[in-house]
Write a protein that holds these residues in place. Structure first.
Motif, short mmCIF file in Angstrom:
data_model
loop_
_atom_site.label_atom_id
_atom_site.label_comp_id
_atom_site.label_asym_id
_atom_site.label_seq_id
_atom_site.Cartn_x
_atom_site.Cartn_y
_atom_site.Cartn_z
N SER A 293 0.91 -1.65 0.33
CA SER A 293 0.16 0.18 -0.23
C SER A 293 1.00 1.40 0.42
CB SER A 293 -0.68 0.06 1.34
OG SER A 293 -1.59 -1.41 1.36
N GLY B 292 4.14 1.75 -0.42
CA GLY B 292 5.63 1.79 -1.56
C GLY B 292 4.73 2.13 -2.48
N PRO C 78 9.21 -8.72 -3.63
CA PRO C 78 9.71 -9.98 -4.44
C PRO C 78 8.02 -10.27 -4.53
CG PRO C 78 9.45 -10.02 -2.00
CD PRO C 78 9.41 -8.31 -1.96
N GLN D 201 -6.07 -5.90 1.51
CA GLN D 201 -6.42 -6.55 2.43
C GLN D 201 -7.33 -6.35 3.12
OE1 GLN D 201 -2.08 -6.38 4.77
NE2 GLN D 201 -1.01 -6.15 2.70
N THR E 77 -11.35 -9.29 5.14
CA THR E 77 -12.59 -9.12 6.24
C THR E 77 -13.90 -9.94 5.96
OG1 THR E 77 -11.55 -8.33 7.77
CG2 THR E 77 -13.82 -8.05 7.98
N SER F 117 13.88 -9.48 -2.68
CA SER F 117 13.48 -9.12 -1.18
C SER F 117 15.26 -8.23 -0.99
CB SER F 117 13.05 -9.36 -0.27
OG SER F 117 13.56 -10.99 -0.53
N VAL F 118 14.13 -7.47 0.05
CA VAL F 118 15.98 -7.01 0.18
C VAL F 118 16.77 -8.25 1.40
CG1 VAL F 118 16.53 -4.43 2.00
CG2 VAL F 118 15.95 -4.22 0.47
N VAL G 96 8.19 -2.02 4.10
CA VAL G 96 8.28 -3.28 3.80
C VAL G 96 7.06 -4.56 5.08
CG1 VAL G 96 10.30 -3.64 3.48
CG2 VAL G 96 9.62 -3.74 6.19
N ILE H 299 6.96 4.18 6.02
CA ILE H 299 5.79 4.85 5.77
C ILE H 299 4.61 2.92 5.81
CG2 ILE H 299 5.41 3.93 3.37
CD1 ILE H 299 3.50 6.29 2.78
N ASP I 233 3.26 0.19 7.90
CA ASP I 233 2.90 -1.31 9.31
C ASP I 233 4.03 -0.95 9.37
OD1 ASP I 233 -0.12 -1.32 8.66
OD2 ASP I 233 0.38 -2.75 7.41
N LYS J 48 -1.90 0.76 13.19
CA LYS J 48 -1.54 0.20 10.94
C LYS J 48 -2.95 -0.32 10.66
CE LYS J 48 2.92 -1.25 13.72
NZ LYS J 48 3.93 -0.06 13.61
N ALA K 199 -6.07 3.07 6.25
CA ALA K 199 -6.01 4.25 6.26
C ALA K 199 -4.85 5.37 6.74
CB ALA K 199 -7.61 4.45 7.25
N LYS L 46 -17.15 0.64 2.95
CA LYS L 46 -16.27 -0.48 3.54
C LYS L 46 -16.42 -1.98 1.97
CE LYS L 46 -13.45 -3.50 5.15
NZ LYS L 46 -12.72 -3.50 5.40
P1 FAD Z 1 2.20 -3.94 2.98
O1 FAD Z 1 0.97 -3.43 2.13
O2 FAD Z 1 1.41 -5.06 3.53
O3 FAD Z 1 2.86 -4.07 2.14
C1 FAD Z 1 5.11 -4.68 1.96
C2 FAD Z 1 5.15 -5.03 1.12
O4 FAD Z 1 6.68 -5.00 1.21
C3 FAD Z 1 4.47 -6.28 -0.01
O5 FAD Z 1 4.27 -5.89 -0.77
C4 FAD Z 1 5.67 -7.07 0.65
O6 FAD Z 1 6.10 -7.87 0.05
C5 FAD Z 1 6.77 -5.92 0.65
N1 FAD Z 1 8.25 -6.59 1.46
C6 FAD Z 1 8.35 -7.37 2.33
N2 FAD Z 1 9.66 -7.37 3.39
C7 FAD Z 1 10.27 -7.32 1.66
C8 FAD Z 1 12.05 -6.82 1.54
N3 FAD Z 1 12.70 -7.23 2.83
N4 FAD Z 1 11.92 -6.71 0.61
C9 FAD Z 1 11.27 -5.77 -0.04
N5 FAD Z 1 10.13 -6.16 -0.11
C10 FAD Z 1 9.54 -6.45 1.05
N6 FAD Z 1 -6.56 -1.18 6.96
C11 FAD Z 1 -7.41 0.05 6.79
O7 FAD Z 1 -7.37 0.85 7.24
N7 FAD Z 1 -8.98 -0.48 6.21
C12 FAD Z 1 -9.24 -2.05 6.88
O8 FAD Z 1 -10.29 -1.66 6.97
C13 FAD Z 1 -8.15 -2.71 7.25
N8 FAD Z 1 -8.35 -4.17 7.36
C14 FAD Z 1 -7.60 -5.60 7.34
C15 FAD Z 1 -8.07 -6.21 7.18
C16 FAD Z 1 -7.18 -7.37 7.41
C17 FAD Z 1 -7.10 -8.72 7.42
C18 FAD Z 1 -5.40 -6.86 7.43
C19 FAD Z 1 -4.21 -8.05 7.54
C20 FAD Z 1 -5.17 -5.73 7.03
C21 FAD Z 1 -6.32 -4.55 7.35
N9 FAD Z 1 -5.85 -3.42 6.96
C22 FAD Z 1 -6.97 -2.38 7.21
C23 FAD Z 1 -4.24 -3.20 7.14
C24 FAD Z 1 -3.85 -2.71 5.45
O9 FAD Z 1 -4.09 -3.61 5.13
C25 FAD Z 1 -2.17 -2.38 6.50
O10 FAD Z 1 -2.23 -1.60 7.23
C26 FAD Z 1 -1.78 -1.68 4.38
O11 FAD Z 1 -1.90 -3.14 3.77
C27 FAD Z 1 -0.35 -1.59 5.41
O12 FAD Z 1 0.99 -0.73 4.28
P2 FAD Z 1 1.56 -0.96 3.85
O13 FAD Z 1 2.52 -0.57 2.86
O14 FAD Z 1 2.66 -1.05 5.04
O15 FAD Z 1 2.39 -3.31 4.13
#
Ligand code: FAD
Ligand code: UQ1
Length: 414
Positions: free
Chosen positions: A13, A15, A36, A43, A47, A77-78, A105, A297, A299, A307, A310, A381
């Motif tokens: 989300s 990146g 990767p 995600q 739900t 992956s890094v 990540v 940025i 999680d 986390k 939104a 939603k």
């Molecule tokens: P992610 O979107 O998880 O992306 C991380 C990326 O990093 C992945 O693509 C992964 O492959 C990559 N990565 C990992 N390790 C490495 C590495 N070593 N090198 C390179 N790349 C790597 N949020 C809401 O706002 N509303 C909701 O209703 C909601 N419901 C959710 C329900 C569930 C069941 C889940 C699991 C999540 C929910 N979320 C919700 C949360 C939301 O999906 C996350 O907070 C959001 O996707 C975080 O974005 P991000 O970019 O930090 O991580």
């Protein structure tokens, strides 16, 4: 050996959205994204998939189709961060050097941290399921359909989590499913959470306590899943306030929100992260506390917001503007207020739209009190958010609802 102006680690989300913003002004080849995975999941839809409301395919797009074409995607992956040298090592052994880096990540699911859980999830029709992983989310609706009678048990782990509402949304959907299918009187529905509260924001916690009382859902606070014995269908919980005190529950259905934590690759780089392994950023500017050319940025960041996607949306514009300022040698101006939102789906057709800031004070978009179960929020939603995500957010055009909020409140409230 690769060189770039901006390195984005992770194409989820955060990146993807931020790369899209930068790609508009950058030349081809100036941005490298290391990611990767072949697929990008929305995600928050998991739900609804667990409740049989959407299909897993609806939550999935090819990574190629969501990442900006102007960026150079390296499908690795890094494996090592080296911020002193402005470099990372990737899984094929190559080195990438950068001027600026965004770490995105996400966090790591740790199903293996609960003995017996992985085994249980891999036994067909074991009744054990988990909305948190695309590999296990379909098991939730299967378990609901197969359920006949007994204990339906739902868990919240003793770790940081993403979407802290998700472990209980599945409780409400399941309870409603049992009613719809005439099985409710044979089901004992229990939510065991490691937290000491049902939800972190009092306004919504009060509303949720009403929901669980009205619907005869048992809630046990400070109760943490420590083991699953799939052959006997037993789940073992510890009382976090009384070390050593355990309860053993025989389940017909067990939904697990797994332990989660910072990815191992971050934990190894102690200069980059805090004690818990999250990228150590200033909570206002989202800039790294030591390395001024590094931001995080989503999680994987140490900022103490809930986390959620939104929050990522709200962080996007803060990080974008502050990173551009650093690139131009100017002072940082944007301050993040910790905005997070959690659409607390309470059944088929109802949802409490929680929105709040760092201080866990409500920060609501609409000019009505949002602690009510509402059909319109459910529709948002289910139907509006996915479009918002794929069309606007991942293309760098959604910075969260703060502008909508100002308009809705006619400038009278913040
Ligand atoms: P992610 O979107 O998880 O992306 C991380 C990326 O990093 C992945 O693509 C992964 O492959 C990559 N990565 C990992 N390790 C490495 C590495 N070593 N090198 C390179 N790349 C790597 N949020 C809401 O706002 N509303 C909701 O209703 C909601 N419901 C959710 C329900 C569930 C069941 C889940 C699991 C999540 C929910 N979320 C919700 C949360 C939301 O999906 C996350 O907070 C959001 O996707 C975080 O974005 P991000 O970019 O930090 O991580
Ligand atoms: C949001 O901005 C967002 O990002 C795309 C989500 O992710 C799925 C959400 O769930 C929510 C609720 C928001 C907040 C937006 C509004 C209009 C309340």
């Amino acid at each position: 050996e690769h060189n770039c102006k901006l390195l984005v680690v992770g194409g989820g989300s955060g990146g993807c959205s931020l790369s899209a913003k930068f790609a508009r002004n950058f030349q081809k080849g100036e941005i490298i994204i290391v990611e990767p995975s072949d697929v990008h999941y929305y995600q928050p839809m998991f739900t609804l998939i667990g409740g049989g409301i959407k299909k897993l395919e609806d939550s999935r797009k090819n990574m190629r189709d969501v990442l900006p074409n102007k960026a150079n995607w390296i499908k690795e992956s890094v494996v090592e961060f080296n911020p002193q040298k402005n470099a990372v090592t990737i899984s094929n052994g190559d080195t990438i050097k950068y001027d600026f880096m965004l770490v995105a990540v996400g966090l790591q699911l740790r199903y293996e941290a609960v003995p017996g859980l992985v085994e249980a999830l891999n036994i067909p029709n074991s009744g054990v399921c988990s909305n948190y992983s695309p590999n296990h989310v379909n098991k939730t609706y299967e378990a609901l359909q197969k359920f006949e009678s007994g204990n339906a048990v739902f868990t919240f782990p003793n770790t940081p989590v993403k979407c802290p509402g998700a472990p209980q949304k599945v409780v409400y959907i399941s309870e409603h499913f049992f009613r719809k299918t005439g099985k409710r009187n044979k089901a004992n529905v229990t939510y065991n959470t490691s937290l000491g509260v049902i939800f972190g924001v009092k306004k919504y916690a009060d509303a949720l306590w009403k929901v669980v009382k009205e619907r005869n859902i048992n809630v046990n606070l400070r109760t943490n899943l420590i083991e699953v014995q799939p052959e006997k269908k037993l789940a073992i919980f510890e009382n976090l306030d009384k070390p050593g005190e355990k309860t053993i529950v025989e389940y017909s259905m067990l939904h697990v929100a797994p332990p989660m934590g910072a990815p191992d690759v971050l934990k190894k780089c102690t200069d980059l992260v805090n004690e818990a392994g999250f990228v150590n950023v200033n909570k206002d500017t989202l800039q790294h506390v030591k390395f001024s050319n590094v931001f995080a940025i989503g999680d994987c960041s140490s900022s103490p917001n809930s986390k959620t996607a939104a929050s990522v949306a709200a962080q996007c514009n803060i990080v974008y503007k502050n990173m551009k300022a650093v690139m131009a040698g100017q002072n940082l101006t944007e301050i993040y207020n910790g905005y997070a939102s959690c659409p607390l789906v309470t059944g088929y057709g109802s949802c409490i739209m929680a929105e709040f800031d760092y201080d866990l004070n409500p920060l609501e978009t609409f000019p009505i009190s949002q602690d009510k179960e509402m059909w319109v929020m459910y529709m948002m939603k289910k139907d509006f958010m996915p479009t918002l995500y794929w069309k606007l957010m991942l293309n760098g055009y959604w910075n969260g609802p703060s502008t909508v909020r100002s308009l809705m409140h006619l400038g009278l409230r913040k």
